[in-house]
Design an enzyme around this catalytic site. Structure first.
Site, PDB file in Angstrom:
ATOM      1  NE  ARG A  70      -4.250  -0.056   1.608  1.00  0.00           N
ATOM      2  CZ  ARG A  70      -5.280   0.185   0.792  1.00  0.00           C
ATOM      3  NH1 ARG A  70      -5.422   1.374   0.226  1.00  0.00           N
ATOM      4  NH2 ARG A  70      -6.158  -0.752   0.529  1.00  0.00           N
TER       5      ARG A  70
ATOM      6  CD  GLU B 250      -7.306   2.031   6.224  1.00  0.00           C
ATOM      7  OE1 GLU B 250      -7.981   1.540   5.301  1.00  0.00           O
ATOM      8  OE2 GLU B 250      -6.177   1.626   6.533  1.00  0.00           O
TER       9      GLU B 250
HETATM   10  N1  MTE Z   1     -12.971   4.240  14.032  1.00  0.00           N
HETATM   11  C1  MTE Z   1     -13.069   3.893  15.326  1.00  0.00           C
HETATM   12  N2  MTE Z   1     -13.893   4.573  16.120  1.00  0.00           N
HETATM   13  N3  MTE Z   1     -12.331   2.863  15.847  1.00  0.00           N
HETATM   14  C2  MTE Z   1     -11.452   2.145  15.065  1.00  0.00           C
HETATM   15  O1  MTE Z   1     -10.812   1.219  15.555  1.00  0.00           O
HETATM   16  N4  MTE Z   1     -10.469   1.855  12.825  1.00  0.00           N
HETATM   17  C3  MTE Z   1     -10.134   2.512  11.563  1.00  0.00           C
HETATM   18  C4  MTE Z   1     -11.380   3.125  10.937  1.00  0.00           C
HETATM   19  N5  MTE Z   1     -12.089   3.902  11.904  1.00  0.00           N
HETATM   20  C5  MTE Z   1     -11.323   2.505  13.685  1.00  0.00           C
HETATM   21  C6  MTE Z   1     -12.136   3.558  13.201  1.00  0.00           C
HETATM   22  C7  MTE Z   1      -9.525   1.622  10.586  1.00  0.00           C
HETATM   23  S1  MTE Z   1      -7.869   1.321  10.685  1.00  0.00           S
HETATM   24  C8  MTE Z   1     -10.245   1.060   9.566  1.00  0.00           C
HETATM   25  S2  MTE Z   1      -9.505   0.092   8.397  1.00  0.00           S
HETATM   26  C9  MTE Z   1     -11.688   1.271   9.437  1.00  0.00           C
HETATM   27  O2  MTE Z   1     -12.209   2.061  10.488  1.00  0.00           O
HETATM   28  C10 MTE Z   1     -12.389  -0.091   9.438  1.00  0.00           C
HETATM   29  O3  MTE Z   1     -13.747   0.006   9.432  1.00  0.00           O
HETATM   30  P1  MTE Z   1     -14.613   0.168   8.088  1.00  0.00           P
HETATM   31  O4  MTE Z   1     -13.974  -0.695   7.056  1.00  0.00           O
HETATM   32  O5  MTE Z   1     -15.939  -0.256   8.500  1.00  0.00           O
HETATM   33  O6  MTE Z   1     -14.500   1.619   7.729  1.00  0.00           O
HETATM   34  N1  HPA Z   2      -5.488  -2.736   3.915  1.00  0.00           N
HETATM   35  C1  HPA Z   2      -5.663  -3.116   5.186  1.00  0.00           C
HETATM   36  N2  HPA Z   2      -5.447  -4.306   5.620  1.00  0.00           N
HETATM   37  C2  HPA Z   2      -5.024  -5.226   4.761  1.00  0.00           C
HETATM   38  C3  HPA Z   2      -4.824  -4.906   3.421  1.00  0.00           C
HETATM   39  C4  HPA Z   2      -5.075  -3.602   2.973  1.00  0.00           C
HETATM   40  O1  HPA Z   2      -4.928  -3.249   1.797  1.00  0.00           O
HETATM   41  N3  HPA Z   2      -4.383  -6.016   2.825  1.00  0.00           N
HETATM   42  C5  HPA Z   2      -4.321  -6.954   3.775  1.00  0.00           C
HETATM   43  N4  HPA Z   2      -4.710  -6.489   4.947  1.00  0.00           N
HETATM   44 MO1  MOS Z   3      -7.292  -0.579   9.113  1.00  0.00          MO
HETATM   45  S1  MOS Z   3      -5.287  -0.220   9.340  1.00  0.00           S
HETATM   46  O1  MOS Z   3      -7.072  -1.327   7.536  1.00  0.00           O
HETATM   47  O2  MOS Z   3      -7.479  -1.877  10.195  1.00  0.00           O
END
Ligand code: MTE
Ligand code: HPA
Ligand code: MOS
Length: 750
Positions: free
Chosen positions: A304, A706
């Site tokens: 990434r 993210e």
């Molecule tokens: N928001 C909260 N409140 N707590 C979390 O742990 N994790 C983040 C983001 N927002 C997180 C968060 C991360 S690293 C990711 S990848 C995404 O939420 C995952 O959730 P989603 O795929 O449903 O957006």
């Molecule tokens: N993002 C987050 N987590 C992951 C990914 C990615 O692209 N690939 C494998 N684990």
């Molecule tokens: Mo988020 S770093 O892809 O859990």
């Protein structure tokens, strides 16, 4: 609509691992960690510790019934150290006792003798010594060698970014107990229940069906529980299975900070070439990723970083290489942004360097090089629905960037002890797991005979509101009140073979699976309604809990319809399966179409610097963000704010410090500073960009978790600009986090 969990959170009723009512006879575990960053175990004597009253048993690698191996991508991480120790805090043994205090007391009675070896903590040093986790990878486009010849300006530099502690409020933990027929059930605070199931099965020597993993919710994950929860789940599961008793393991905060991996620090060298009219013609970079002592998710994070190494810019000639180095730190892991922030920071630094040297505003170079429709990313994907210039233009229209800059200029003219700084931070983030097979999900939807609905998906609720979004999807498809819908825990016996909830894709993947399941059920209910009304299904729809026939509301309500369908023996359960279409990637060529779509946005940041103390405040961050057609603006705004502040923390206050031997010095919240309310911007304004939203996003509502983390990078450059205002001799360097201490040194550096 607010997050359905919020009332429970405020009342303290939401259940986390430590809130699960424990079974009678539950035992408590504590981990013995390595006292050295690198070394060998000479002697391990547990006899005195095991003799303590209340200590049930102490487990080490020899007790593991299956394989002593938890590495997910590369099998290079033992659950318990055997002979060699590779990082400070590495688990060696597990004490299981009738209470946690007794387990901790017993830890002190274990005799452990080690001989210490030289440790490596720096990725450049690791590279010199050829300590790699995996071979390096390079993404390229155009012809970099030729390109330098046509550049009017060429600049080189070095960039460093630091680690970051996840600091989820709930520490790593698990609660396991034996079940019938020799199987085991694990409650784990994990983003990846299937990863826990698979890893625990391997460690126990079980088929996967003998391990059930259940997750209600997490008190935060942020990537730190994408795969690192597995170790702690395996430990309690092994103990529970071997003792045939329930075992709980919840890490003490200090152990969690010490033992778990963090965001990967990177050290990088760049070379950037521009034409006379400030087009970036060439960009070359070598990035040294500090992977820690085991591979963990480093290869995916490396990938990434490569995908996002040019952020939102089109550069016709690029060559970026990432080296994933092996060091004696805890294995570094996923953290919001997953390598993208580290990659994007380098090109932003390169552009900043060019701007400084040429004495032109950075945002002039940024704007001139924004991606355009049909530009090719260095990984072969053709950019579509590119919104970066649109975001920038909307920001300019709403706030007048020139006016914002003028305010700063005016302030700086009239103040000597305080200086303001301004910056623009644009973002482009690809949505999908970079590993194509991971882009799939399932949802199991039951309509109960009273009309209420229960939904299980592979998604993990960790505060980001995914459960609320799932309920919204179902409510929308069925056109029923959201109060009828309940999200069940995430459980591997109900929804199998799940990808971790990560890559910001949880809502898209599981939401689409939920939509597919609900649509199939709706079709069946429509047939029932058609029979009831003696008409064709095409004439039927459901709107606001009532059956509509030929556009007219009938007397048949949702409850009646469901009851009739049930009595008619219609199946009221459906399993929806979704796999993102169109995406692919060829690793041999490093080309393909890995992302379903991209998220764009731009942030304008103003900070005020106290030039006597080196401290700073973020005055305002003004954002135009591309949400697509947000299904939940309240939750999505919360994600913007949270990610932004987390990004600011990474760039400014949060300094993870290890000594030369690999011992963590910033090991508690007195030495590791996280952003508090004072570190958050005084003003955060985030305006949605007006767009349709892509088909591949759930109900056209773009992933949001993210991407906004990267807005925090803007604060680094805003502070740097303020330093330049005070100290004209300061030669900008790129060493994050820019802590007040570092700022102070730069303010007075001659
Ligand atoms: N928001 C909260 N409140 N707590 C979390 O742990 N994790 C983040 C983001 N927002 C997180 C968060 C991360 S690293 C990711 S990848 C995404 O939420 C995952 O959730 P989603 O795929 O449903 O957006
Ligand atoms: N993002 C987050 N987590 C992951 C990914 C990615 O692209 N690939 C494998 N684990
Ligand atoms: Mo988020 S770093 O892809 O859990």
């Amino acid at each position: 609509m607010k997050n359905t969990d919020s009332t429970g959170h405020v009342k303290g009723q939401s259940i986390y691992i430590d809130d699960i009512p424990v079974k009678k006879g539950t035992l408590y575990a504590a981990i013995l960690g390595s006292p050295v960053g690198h070394g060998k175990i000479q002697r391990l004597d547990i006899s005195r510790a095991e003799a303590i009253d209340g200590v049930e048993k102490i487990f080490a690698y020899k007790d593991i019934p299956g394989e002593n191996q938890i590495g997910g991508i590369v099998e290079d991480e033992p659950l318990f150290a055997e002979k060699e120790l590779h990082f400070y805090g590495q688990p060696i043994a597990l004490v299981v006792a009738t209470s946690e205090p007794i387990a901790r007391k017993a830890l002190k009675e274990i005799v452990l003798e080690t001989n210490e070896l030289e440790a490596i903590t720096d990725p450049r040093e690791a590279c010199e010594k050829k300590e790699f986790l995996i071979p390096p990878r390079t993404f390229k486009i155009g012809n970099i060698k030729e390109a330098w010849k046509s550049c009017e300006y060429i600049f080189e530099g070095r960039v460093d970014s630091g680690a970051q502690e996840h600091l989820y409020i709930e520490t790593q933990g698990s609660y396991s107990y034996p079940m019938e027929n020799g199987s085991v059930k694990i409650h784990s605070s994990t983003q990846g229940p299937t990863a826990v199931q698979k890893t625990a099965a391997k460690v126990l020597g079980f088929p996967m069906h003998k391990v059930e993993v259940d997750v209600t919710r997490l008190g935060g994950g942020f990537g730190g529980k994408e795969d690192q929860a597995s170790a702690y789940a395996c430990m309690s599961a092994v103990a529970a299975h071997l003792l045939q008793k329930p075992v709980k393991l919840v890490l003490h905060r200090l152990d969690d900070i010490k033992m778990t991996g963090k965001r990967h620090p990177y050290s990088s060298d760049f070379k950037i070439g521009l034409s006379k009219d400030l087009k970036i013609l060439a960009y070359q970079a070598k990035l040294y990723q500090n992977g820690g002592a085991a591979t963990d998710l480093s290869p995916a994070i490396m990938e990434r970083t490569l995908f996002h190494s040019t952020n939102c810019y089109f550069v016709p000639n690029t060559e970026v290489t990432v080296f994933s180095t092996k060091t004696n730190l805890p294995p570094n892991t996923a953290f919001r942004g997953f390598g993208a922030p580290q990659g994007a920071f380098v090109i932003e630094a390169a552009i900043s360097k060019a701007a400084n040297e040429l004495n032109v505003p950075k945002n002039l170079i940024q704007c001139k090089n924004f991606l355009k429709e049909k530009d090719e990313f260095q990984y072969g994907q053709i950019a579509e629905n590119v919104n970066i210039s649109k975001c920038f233009d909307s920001l300019d229209k709403k706030y007048q960037i020139e006016k914002l800059e003028k305010e700063v200029l005016e302030f700086n003219k009239n103040n000597s002890g305080y200086k303001k700084g301004f910056s623009i931070m644009p973002v482009c983030f690809g949505i999908s797991f970079t590993k194509t097979p991971m882009n799939q999900a399932r949802a199991l939807v039951h309509i109960y005979q009273d009309g209420s609905v229960g939904i299980s998906t592979g998604a993990i609720e960790m505060g980001q509101g995914v459960n609320t979004k799932m309920a919204q999807v179902a409510a929308k498809v069925f056109s029923i009140n959201i109060s009828r819908i309940k999200l069940e825990s995430t459980n591997t016996t109900r929804v199998a073979n799940t990808s971790p909830t990560a890559a910001s894709s949880g809502a898209d993947l599981n939401g689409n699976a939920t939509r597919i399941a609900c649509e199939a059920l709706l079709k069946r209910l429509t047939q029932t309604a058609a029979q009831m009304l003696n008409t064709k299904p095409e004439n039927i729809s459901i709107n606001d809990e009532a059956v509509i026939c030929n556009g007219k509301r009938t007397e048949i309500k949702w409850e009646k319809l469901v009851e009739t369908a049930f009595l008619d023996r219609v199946c009221l359960t459906e399993n929806g399966h979704y796999a993102t279409p169109l995406i692919h990637f060829d690793k041999a060529k490093e080309k393909g179409h890995p992302f379903a779509y991209h998220v764009y946005g731009v942030a304008a940041t103003t900070i005020t610097l106290d030039c006597l103390r080196g401290t700073y405040e973020v005055d305002k961050v003004l954002i135009i963000h591309d949400f697509g057609n947000s299904i939940n603006p309240v939750i999505d705004q919360g994600q913007i704010e949270g990610a932004l502040v987390q990004g600011i923390g990474w760039m400014t206050l949060e300094e993870v410090v290890f000594d030369k031997k690999g011992k963590l010095l910033s090991n508690s919240l007195s030495t590791y500073k996280v952003p508090d309310i004072y570190a958050a911007p005084k003003v955060i304004e985030c305006t949605p960009l007006e767009t349709e939203g892509p088909e591949l996003a759930v109900l056209k509502s773009k992933a949001v978790g993210e991407p906004p983390f990267l807005y925090g990078i803007g604060v680094f450059f805003a502070i740097q600009n303020a330093i330049k205002e005070f100290n004209k001799e300061y030669k900008p360097d790129y060493d994050a986090p820019l802590t007040p201490e570092k700022v102070l040194l730069r303010l007075y550096d001659k």
